[in-house]
Design an enzyme around this catalytic site. Structure first.
Site, mmCIF file in Angstrom:
data_model
loop_
_atom_site.group_PDB
_atom_site.id
_atom_site.type_symbol
_atom_site.label_atom_id
_atom_site.label_comp_id
_atom_site.label_asym_id
_atom_site.label_seq_id
_atom_site.Cartn_x
_atom_site.Cartn_y
_atom_site.Cartn_z
ATOM 1 N N LYS A 1 30.085 -28.804 3.818
ATOM 2 C CA LYS A 1 31.459 -29.264 4.016
ATOM 3 C C LYS A 1 32.424 -28.074 3.929
ATOM 4 C CE LYS A 1 34.859 -32.664 2.486
ATOM 5 N NZ LYS A 1 36.052 -31.885 2.259
ATOM 6 N N LYS B 1 43.088 -28.050 -1.294
ATOM 7 C CA LYS B 1 42.102 -28.354 -2.341
ATOM 8 C C LYS B 1 40.721 -27.898 -1.886
ATOM 9 C CE LYS B 1 40.313 -32.413 -2.499
ATOM 10 N NZ LYS B 1 38.894 -32.279 -2.187
#
Length: 137
Positions: free
Chosen positions: A22, A90
């Protein structure tokens, strides 16, 4: 069970490897959005009809999904369609932390993360990631 709601399922490796995959995706997206933002700004400031330019180049070999999906909304300064800047920051923070721990250099990711921080400081934390273009306005 997962196949019933996922378009595709790929086993990347053992525990934690999916999270790293990811991270790879976010690094790619961040760099592409920055390049697309620079290209749109360059086109506009050069006096081109940027919508026509994007239509033309999307037919070339350089045509990328982000260009055909978001190029026109970026030109129209519509930034409410996708993944929020605060979430991208983030995720990029996770990437940069991992890279630091593993002694991996991510100079472009680091710079793009700083660019997203700039968008956030200007009130764009809920804009989608294509809002990097606002840095050029």
């Amino acid at each position: 069970i997962i196949a019933s709601y996922a378009k595709s399922v790929t086993l990347i490796g053992g525990p934690g490897k999916g999270q790293i995959a990811k991270m790879v995706n976010q690094i790619c997206i961040a760099g592409l959005v920055q390049a697309l933002s620079e290209a749109i700004s360059f086109s506009e400031k050069s006096g081109l009809d940027t919508k026509k330019v994007l239509q033309a180049i999307s037919k070339f070999g350089s045509g990328i999904r982000k260009l055909s999906n978001r190029g026109e909304t970026m030109i129209d300064r519509k930034f409410d369609f996708g993944f929020a800047v605060k979430l991208m920051r983030k995720d990029l923070g996770i990437c940069l932390d991992h890279a630091k721990n593993e002694n991996i250099s991510l100079p472009v990711t680091s710079i793009v993360n700083q660019f997203y921080a700039e968008v956030e400081r200007k009130g764009g934390s809920k804009f989608d990631t294509s809002s990097l273009l606002t840095r050029f306005d």
